[in-house]
Design a protein around this motif. Structure first.
Motif, PDB file in Angstrom:
ATOM      1  N   ASP A 109       5.456   3.047 -64.242  1.00 17.35           N
ATOM      2  CA  ASP A 109       6.627   3.908 -64.415  1.00 17.35           C
ATOM      3  C   ASP A 109       6.948   4.106 -65.895  1.00 17.35           C
ATOM      4  OD1 ASP A 109       6.850   4.116 -61.677  1.00 17.35           O
ATOM      5  OD2 ASP A 109       8.464   2.639 -61.515  1.00 17.35           O
ATOM      6  N   LEU A 163       6.706   7.751 -67.834  1.00 17.76           N
ATOM      7  CA  LEU A 163       7.812   8.338 -68.585  1.00 17.76           C
ATOM      8  C   LEU A 163       7.410   8.585 -70.033  1.00 17.76           C
ATOM      9  CD1 LEU A 163      10.733   9.313 -68.708  1.00 17.76           C
ATOM     10  CD2 LEU A 163      11.410   6.951 -69.194  1.00 17.76           C
ATOM     11  N   THR A 208      17.490  13.630 -71.910  1.00 19.25           N
ATOM     12  CA  THR A 208      16.424  13.738 -70.917  1.00 19.25           C
ATOM     13  C   THR A 208      16.271  12.448 -70.117  1.00 19.25           C
ATOM     14  OG1 THR A 208      15.251  15.297 -72.335  1.00 19.25           O
ATOM     15  CG2 THR A 208      13.971  14.245 -70.598  1.00 19.25           C
ATOM     16  N   VAL A 209      16.233  11.320 -70.797  1.00 21.88           N
ATOM     17  CA  VAL A 209      16.057  10.034 -70.125  1.00 21.88           C
ATOM     18  C   VAL A 209      17.280   9.693 -69.281  1.00 21.88           C
ATOM     19  CG1 VAL A 209      15.760   7.554 -70.496  1.00 21.88           C
ATOM     20  CG2 VAL A 209      14.411   9.187 -71.806  1.00 21.88           C
ATOM     21  N   THR A 226      19.306  11.754 -67.806  1.00 25.68           N
ATOM     22  CA  THR A 226      19.268  12.604 -66.620  1.00 25.68           C
ATOM     23  C   THR A 226      18.172  12.159 -65.658  1.00 25.68           C
ATOM     24  OG1 THR A 226      20.076  14.471 -67.918  1.00 25.68           O
ATOM     25  CG2 THR A 226      19.016  14.976 -65.814  1.00 25.68           C
ATOM     26  N   ALA A 227      16.992  11.894 -66.172  1.00 22.94           N
ATOM     27  CA  ALA A 227      15.855  11.540 -65.316  1.00 22.94           C
ATOM     28  C   ALA A 227      16.060  10.209 -64.599  1.00 22.94           C
ATOM     29  CB  ALA A 227      14.571  11.501 -66.134  1.00 22.94           C
ATOM     30  N   LEU A 228      16.612   9.219 -65.293  1.00 26.59           N
ATOM     31  CA  LEU A 228      16.754   7.880 -64.715  1.00 26.59           C
ATOM     32  C   LEU A 228      18.143   7.619 -64.128  1.00 26.59           C
ATOM     33  CD1 LEU A 228      14.848   5.787 -67.403  1.00 26.59           C
ATOM     34  CD2 LEU A 228      13.979   6.717 -65.249  1.00 26.59           C
ATOM     35  N   GLN A 229      19.064   8.591 -64.312  1.00 26.35           N
ATOM     36  CA  GLN A 229      20.424   8.459 -63.803  1.00 26.35           C
ATOM     37  C   GLN A 229      21.105   7.189 -64.317  1.00 26.35           C
ATOM     38  OE1 GLN A 229      22.088  10.879 -61.678  1.00 26.35           O
ATOM     39  NE2 GLN A 229      20.439  11.937 -62.723  1.00 26.35           N
TER      40      GLN A 229
END
Length: 126
Positions: free
Chosen positions: A39, A43, A102-103, A105-108
């Motif tokens: 993972d 990323l 970005t991170v 948003t992607a990983l919440q």
């Protein structure tokens, strides 16, 4: 002697079952550690494709929640509590801001749990 020969197939089947169970347990436990690594690498690969970011390394920090009783501690599982991103382009504030957004948003996860730092330049690049 007939009893010994009759028990051989059962012993052989039992041995094979034990070996398969041990193999599956070992395979499952090693895959869990590899999944987290995969993972992080995935990323990093995606982030490195963003314009002006360059090479990226990612580290996920997990906090293990433990519930304590009188004599018993029960593990509730792992929760991601933070991310460290080391990127070549992180010395530019716009790239740093874009990576953090970005991170997050992607990983919440909240932006204050994400640390973005510039990558140290190698000798041949200086």
């Amino acid at each position: 002697m007939d009893k010994k020969q009759a028990n051989r197939p059962l012993l052989l089947i039992g041995s094979v079952v034990v070996i398969v169970v041990i193999f599956m347990f070992t395979l499952n436990s090693t895959n869990k550690g590899q999944q987290r690594l995969t993972d992080e690498q995935q990323l990093a690969q995606i982030l490195s494709e963003i314009d002006a970011v360059g090479q990226v390394q990612v580290y996920f920090h997990y906090e293990q929640e433990v519930e304590s009783g009188n004599f018993l501690s029960l593990s509730k599982g792992q929760k991601m509590t933070g991310v460290i991103i080391v990127a070549e382009g992180a010395h530019h504030s716009t790239v740093k801001s874009l990576l953090k957004t970005t991170v997050s948003t992607a990983l919440q996860i909240p932006a204050h749990r994400i640390q973005i730092v510039p990558m140290q330049m190698k000798e041949e690049e200086k």
